[in-house]
Design a protein around this motif. Structure first.
Motif, short mmCIF file in Angstrom:
data_model
loop_
_atom_site.label_atom_id
_atom_site.label_comp_id
_atom_site.label_asym_id
_atom_site.label_seq_id
_atom_site.Cartn_x
_atom_site.Cartn_y
_atom_site.Cartn_z
N ALA A 20 0.84 -1.20 0.00
CA ALA A 20 0.00 0.00 0.00
C ALA A 20 0.87 1.26 0.00
O ALA A 20 0.61 2.21 -0.75
CB ALA A 20 -0.93 0.00 1.20
N VAL A 21 1.90 1.27 0.82
CA VAL A 21 2.81 2.42 0.85
C VAL A 21 3.50 2.59 -0.50
O VAL A 21 3.61 3.71 -1.01
CB VAL A 21 3.85 2.26 1.99
N ALA A 22 3.92 1.49 -1.09
CA ALA A 22 4.58 1.56 -2.40
C ALA A 22 3.62 2.10 -3.46
O ALA A 22 4.01 2.91 -4.31
CB ALA A 22 5.10 0.20 -2.81
N GLU A 23 2.36 1.66 -3.39
CA GLU A 23 1.37 2.15 -4.35
C GLU A 23 1.13 3.65 -4.21
O GLU A 23 1.09 4.38 -5.20
CB GLU A 23 0.04 1.40 -4.15
N PHE A 24 0.98 4.13 -2.99
CA PHE A 24 0.78 5.56 -2.78
C PHE A 24 1.98 6.38 -3.22
O PHE A 24 1.83 7.45 -3.82
CB PHE A 24 0.45 5.85 -1.31
N ARG A 25 3.17 5.88 -2.97
CA ARG A 25 4.37 6.60 -3.40
C ARG A 25 4.46 6.63 -4.92
O ARG A 25 4.86 7.64 -5.51
CB ARG A 25 5.62 5.95 -2.81
N THR A 26 4.09 5.53 -5.56
CA THR A 26 4.11 5.47 -7.02
C THR A 26 3.10 6.44 -7.60
O THR A 26 3.40 7.15 -8.57
CB THR A 26 3.80 4.04 -7.50
N ARG A 27 1.90 6.50 -7.03
CA ARG A 27 0.89 7.44 -7.51
C ARG A 27 1.36 8.88 -7.35
O ARG A 27 1.19 9.70 -8.26
CB ARG A 27 -0.42 7.26 -6.75
#
Length: 79
Positions: A20-27
């Motif tokens: 989830a953290v990786a997804e938010f950072r990618t977005r």
């Protein structure tokens, strides 16, 4: 078997949190890239506009210079 459930569940929760953290950072990174691309495009348009204006001004100055020279030559001819 029940001894393995708690570590597996903990691992899955931890893995989900990391994803989830990786997804938010990618977005967020993608949004920044899109903003940067838009700003770059706006800069390019402004730069091209200024270049066109400068060329028009340069052309006008050249025309005015020719007129001034012709007026100067007419005034010298009168003398």
């Amino acid at each position: 078997m029940s001894d393995a459930i708690v570590p597996i569940a903990l691992f899955l929760v931890l893995a989900g949190a990391i994803m989830a953290v990786a997804e938010f950072r990618t977005r967020r990174s993608r949004e920044r890239d899109i903003e940067y691309a838009q700003e770059t495009e706006d800069y390019r348009k402004a730069r091209d506009s200024v270049a066109a204006q400068q060329e028009a001004i340069r052309t006008r100055l050249t025309e005015l210079n020719v007129r001034v020279q012709s007026m100067e030559s007419m005034l010298r001819a009168v003398e």
